[in-house]
Design an enzyme around this catalytic site. Sequence first.
Site, PDB file in Angstrom:
ATOM      1  N   ARG A   1      13.042   7.071 -14.190  1.00 57.40           N
ATOM      2  CA  ARG A   1      11.670   7.384 -13.828  1.00 57.40           C
ATOM      3  C   ARG A   1      10.828   6.557 -14.791  1.00 57.40           C
ATOM      4  O   ARG A   1      10.872   6.771 -16.014  1.00 57.40           O
ATOM      5  CB  ARG A   1      11.366   8.879 -14.020  1.00 57.40           C
ATOM      6  CG  ARG A   1      11.953   9.785 -12.927  1.00 57.40           C
ATOM      7  CD  ARG A   1      11.133   9.671 -11.644  1.00 57.40           C
ATOM      8  NE  ARG A   1      11.746  10.335 -10.505  1.00 57.40           N
ATOM      9  CZ  ARG A   1      11.475  11.571 -10.095  1.00 57.40           C
ATOM     10  NH1 ARG A   1      10.613  12.317 -10.767  1.00 57.40           N
ATOM     11  NH2 ARG A   1      12.049  12.074  -9.036  1.00 57.40           N
TER      12      ARG A   1
ATOM     13  N   ARG B   1       4.515   8.605  -7.812  1.00 58.51           N
ATOM     14  CA  ARG B   1       3.554   9.710  -7.893  1.00 58.51           C
ATOM     15  C   ARG B   1       2.486   9.293  -8.890  1.00 58.51           C
ATOM     16  O   ARG B   1       2.763   9.065 -10.068  1.00 58.51           O
ATOM     17  CB  ARG B   1       4.230  11.012  -8.327  1.00 58.51           C
ATOM     18  CG  ARG B   1       3.337  12.241  -8.034  1.00 58.51           C
ATOM     19  CD  ARG B   1       4.097  13.537  -8.168  1.00 58.51           C
ATOM     20  NE  ARG B   1       4.162  14.016  -9.538  1.00 58.51           N
ATOM     21  CZ  ARG B   1       3.224  14.761 -10.123  1.00 58.51           C
ATOM     22  NH1 ARG B   1       2.139  15.136  -9.470  1.00 58.51           N
ATOM     23  NH2 ARG B   1       3.374  15.144 -11.382  1.00 58.51           N
TER      24      ARG B   1
ATOM     25  N   GLU C   1      16.240  13.395 -12.359  1.00 62.59           N
ATOM     26  CA  GLU C   1      16.453  13.499 -10.903  1.00 62.59           C
ATOM     27  C   GLU C   1      16.805  12.137 -10.291  1.00 62.59           C
ATOM     28  O   GLU C   1      17.577  12.046  -9.342  1.00 62.59           O
ATOM     29  CB  GLU C   1      15.198  14.084 -10.256  1.00 62.59           C
ATOM     30  CG  GLU C   1      15.359  14.336  -8.781  1.00 62.59           C
ATOM     31  CD  GLU C   1      14.111  14.971  -8.166  1.00 62.59           C
ATOM     32  OE1 GLU C   1      13.597  15.953  -8.723  1.00 62.59           O
ATOM     33  OE2 GLU C   1      13.657  14.458  -7.132  1.00 62.59           O
TER      34      GLU C   1
ATOM     35  N   THR D   1      11.819  13.251  -0.519  1.00 60.97           N
ATOM     36  CA  THR D   1      10.350  13.226  -0.647  1.00 60.97           C
ATOM     37  C   THR D   1       9.885  12.004  -1.444  1.00 60.97           C
ATOM     38  O   THR D   1       8.728  11.622  -1.361  1.00 60.97           O
ATOM     39  CB  THR D   1       9.791  14.488  -1.360  1.00 60.97           C
ATOM     40  OG1 THR D   1      10.279  14.515  -2.697  1.00 60.97           O
ATOM     41  CG2 THR D   1      10.170  15.743  -0.638  1.00 60.97           C
TER      42      THR D   1
ATOM     43  N   ARG E   1       4.101   7.307 -12.027  1.00 59.59           N
ATOM     44  CA  ARG E   1       5.547   7.106 -12.216  1.00 59.59           C
ATOM     45  C   ARG E   1       6.182   6.610 -10.931  1.00 59.59           C
ATOM     46  O   ARG E   1       5.694   6.897  -9.843  1.00 59.59           O
ATOM     47  CB  ARG E   1       6.216   8.392 -12.674  1.00 59.59           C
ATOM     48  CG  ARG E   1       6.152   9.584 -11.720  1.00 59.59           C
ATOM     49  CD  ARG E   1       7.211   9.603 -10.665  1.00 59.59           C
ATOM     50  NE  ARG E   1       7.329  10.899 -10.009  1.00 59.59           N
ATOM     51  CZ  ARG E   1       7.788  11.082  -8.792  1.00 59.59           C
ATOM     52  NH1 ARG E   1       8.147  10.053  -8.061  1.00 59.59           N
ATOM     53  NH2 ARG E   1       7.890  12.294  -8.258  1.00 59.59           N
TER      54      ARG E   1
ATOM     55  N   ARG F   1      -0.738  20.235  -8.009  1.00 60.71           N
ATOM     56  CA  ARG F   1       0.307  20.894  -8.814  1.00 60.71           C
ATOM     57  C   ARG F   1      -0.347  21.544 -10.024  1.00 60.71           C
ATOM     58  O   ARG F   1      -1.485  21.219 -10.366  1.00 60.71           O
ATOM     59  CB  ARG F   1       1.357  19.893  -9.321  1.00 60.71           C
ATOM     60  CG  ARG F   1       2.203  19.287  -8.237  1.00 60.71           C
ATOM     61  CD  ARG F   1       3.337  18.434  -8.804  1.00 60.71           C
ATOM     62  NE  ARG F   1       4.114  17.833  -7.720  1.00 60.71           N
ATOM     63  CZ  ARG F   1       5.195  17.084  -7.899  1.00 60.71           C
ATOM     64  NH1 ARG F   1       5.657  16.837  -9.113  1.00 60.71           N
ATOM     65  NH2 ARG F   1       5.848  16.575  -6.873  1.00 60.71           N
TER      66      ARG F   1
ATOM     67  N   GLU G   1       5.704  20.138 -11.378  1.00 65.03           N
ATOM     68  CA  GLU G   1       6.073  20.822 -10.145  1.00 65.03           C
ATOM     69  C   GLU G   1       6.464  22.271 -10.420  1.00 65.03           C
ATOM     70  O   GLU G   1       7.104  22.570 -11.429  1.00 65.03           O
ATOM     71  CB  GLU G   1       7.266  20.085  -9.529  1.00 65.03           C
ATOM     72  CG  GLU G   1       7.558  20.576  -8.151  1.00 65.03           C
ATOM     73  CD  GLU G   1       8.345  19.558  -7.361  1.00 65.03           C
ATOM     74  OE1 GLU G   1       9.137  18.826  -7.951  1.00 65.03           O
ATOM     75  OE2 GLU G   1       8.152  19.538  -6.134  1.00 65.03           O
TER      76      GLU G   1
ATOM     77  N   CYS H   1      15.956  12.623  -3.894  1.00 60.91           N
ATOM     78  CA  CYS H   1      15.220  13.583  -3.067  1.00 60.91           C
ATOM     79  C   CYS H   1      14.461  12.797  -1.997  1.00 60.91           C
ATOM     80  O   CYS H   1      13.740  11.850  -2.327  1.00 60.91           O
ATOM     81  CB  CYS H   1      14.248  14.368  -3.940  1.00 60.91           C
ATOM     82  SG  CYS H   1      13.221  15.514  -2.986  1.00 60.91           S
TER      83      CYS H   1
HETATM   84  P1  ADP Z   1       7.288  14.003 -11.682  1.00 59.41           P
HETATM   85  O1  ADP Z   1       5.882  13.601 -11.615  1.00 59.41           O
HETATM   86  O2  ADP Z   1       8.019  13.128 -12.621  1.00 59.41           O
HETATM   87  O3  ADP Z   1       7.870  14.123 -10.346  1.00 59.41           O
HETATM   88  P2  ADP Z   1       6.612  16.699 -12.719  1.00 59.41           P
HETATM   89  O4  ADP Z   1       5.675  17.190 -11.681  1.00 59.41           O
HETATM   90  O5  ADP Z   1       7.633  17.684 -13.213  1.00 59.41           O
HETATM   91  O6  ADP Z   1       7.484  15.478 -12.257  1.00 59.41           O
HETATM   92  O7  ADP Z   1       5.760  16.172 -13.944  1.00 59.41           O
HETATM   93  C1  ADP Z   1       6.397  15.681 -15.083  1.00 59.41           C
HETATM   94  C2  ADP Z   1       5.530  15.823 -16.308  1.00 59.41           C
HETATM   95  O8  ADP Z   1       4.437  14.937 -16.232  1.00 59.41           O
HETATM   96  C3  ADP Z   1       4.955  17.209 -16.476  1.00 59.41           C
HETATM   97  O9  ADP Z   1       4.959  17.550 -17.849  1.00 59.41           O
HETATM   98  C4  ADP Z   1       3.525  17.032 -16.020  1.00 59.41           C
HETATM   99  O10 ADP Z   1       2.622  17.955 -16.582  1.00 59.41           O
HETATM  100  C5  ADP Z   1       3.246  15.634 -16.530  1.00 59.41           C
HETATM  101  N1  ADP Z   1       2.116  14.996 -15.851  1.00 59.41           N
HETATM  102  C6  ADP Z   1       1.972  14.724 -14.549  1.00 59.41           C
HETATM  103  N2  ADP Z   1       0.807  14.136 -14.289  1.00 59.41           N
HETATM  104  C7  ADP Z   1       0.160  14.024 -15.484  1.00 59.41           C
HETATM  105  C8  ADP Z   1      -1.097  13.484 -15.895  1.00 59.41           C
HETATM  106  N3  ADP Z   1      -1.920  12.924 -15.038  1.00 59.41           N
HETATM  107  N4  ADP Z   1      -1.394  13.546 -17.220  1.00 59.41           N
HETATM  108  C9  ADP Z   1      -0.544  14.086 -18.106  1.00 59.41           C
HETATM  109  N5  ADP Z   1       0.650  14.595 -17.789  1.00 59.41           N
HETATM  110  C10 ADP Z   1       1.008  14.568 -16.484  1.00 59.41           C
HETATM  111  C1  CIR Z   2      12.566  21.754  -2.888  1.00 60.42           C
HETATM  112  O1  CIR Z   2      13.210  21.518  -1.855  1.00 60.42           O
HETATM  113  O2  CIR Z   2      11.622  22.536  -2.941  1.00 60.42           O
HETATM  114  C2  CIR Z   2      12.989  21.056  -4.148  1.00 60.42           C
HETATM  115  N1  CIR Z   2      14.261  20.428  -3.925  1.00 60.42           N
HETATM  116  C3  CIR Z   2      11.936  20.033  -4.564  1.00 60.42           C
HETATM  117  C4  CIR Z   2      11.479  19.141  -3.452  1.00 60.42           C
HETATM  118  C5  CIR Z   2      10.647  17.959  -3.902  1.00 60.42           C
HETATM  119  N2  CIR Z   2       9.316  18.212  -4.275  1.00 60.42           N
HETATM  120  C6  CIR Z   2       8.253  18.332  -3.460  1.00 60.42           C
HETATM  121  O3  CIR Z   2       8.290  18.312  -2.235  1.00 60.42           O
HETATM  122  N3  CIR Z   2       7.095  18.439  -4.068  1.00 60.42           N
END
Ligand code: ADP
Ligand code: CIR
Length: 346
Positions: free
Chosen positions: A219, A270, A215, A263, A116, A299, A304, A261
């Site tokens: 995305r 990601r 966020e 990060t 993403r 993760r 997250e 954010c």
């Molecule tokens: P983001 O990657 O958008 O920052 P999250 O860590 O919250 O945010 O992940 C968003 C969603 O994407 C979650 O449901 C997570 O389980 C899913 N996800 C992330 N990576 C994968 C993957 N490789 N395969 C399937 N689902 C994934």
């Molecule tokens: C934090 O400060 O923990 C949250 N605002 C999320 C920060 C972004 N995520 C990350 O570093 N993995």
Amino acid sequence: MLTDFNFPPFPKDCKSQLCKHLTKETFEALKDKKTKNGFTLKEAINSGVVNSDSGIGVYAGDKESYSTFGLLFDPIIEDYHSFKVEDTHKSNLNPNDLNAPVLDVDGEYIISTRIRVGRNFANLPLGPAITKEQRDEVQERSSQALNSLEGSLSGTYYPLEGMSDEISKSLIKDHFLFKAGDRFLEASGLNREWPEGRGIFHNEDKTFLVWVNEEDQLRIISMQQGGDIKEVFTRLTTAIAHLQKKIEFSYSEHLGYITSCPTNLGTAMRASVHIKVPKLAQDMKKFEAITDKHHLQIRGIHGEHSESEGGIYDISNKRRLGVTEVECVQDMYDGVVALIQAEKDA
Ligand code: ADP
Ligand code: CIR
């Protein structure tokens, strides 16, 4: 100007970047500053003040926040990304530059791959400072641009408002849709008027998805079962190329794609796999030695702040700024090769 906004109290064990870098001098220098959109230091740091267990603790309300509150954001960005104020970011979205033959053809380890990027509209505030009208405008302009996609990327936009609980729960469970914003997003102002103006676009196969007004304003997500990382990246870059003909994204020579954010700055990318490594997970030191070497983050499988289940982890690139998109995906690919080898050896 006098203000009743005082230096925030942080608990002794606070480890956030905010707590580390907000000195009394920085606070005094910034506490009365405002961006053109009216975004203040108080708003920028509220998430980390309310949530002292934050890793970072700050959000930007607009592109200008990164310069107006640079005394705070610069050291956080340098610390998190090892990226200095004089550095410049560079982008490379060419899938031909990626060296990633299909991995794990028997499907023993890699369950799914997802890449993403975050994107925000140039000339509008970011989510923490956006007005309801501007957020609605983002939704309108995004759904129009998305509806012009053709072929395997064509799909439908579903606003969150009016979506049944059953459908949203099942989309979240299957990793397609974002959860309602957590306490970190809540305190940053990103959850205001939830769920109005938010939604998801996806193609029929749910291999291409776009979250609107979470966020970040967009995305853009490419995902599928298995380990064909190059195919996932190629789909993503094709979609981005089309969307940026319709929407101008917020970008800076220094910080790359601007995100709420810090990060996510730079590539805002990601790239992750869900990978099953139960044997290796018995030895977290070894596991983490590999992920550290390849600049990867671990993760849980619901994203997250979630836990692993059944030895399955979400493994993704940690570096995003000062490296290209191709390098982000290559980090992830190379690390996954090493993780699979370690699981076989365990
Ligand atoms: P983001 O990657 O958008 O920052 P999250 O860590 O919250 O945010 O992940 C968003 C969603 O994407 C979650 O449901 C997570 O389980 C899913 N996800 C992330 N990576 C994968 C993957 N490789 N395969 C399937 N689902 C994934
Ligand atoms: C934090 O400060 O923990 C949250 N605002 C999320 C920060 C972004 N995520 C990350 O570093 N993995």
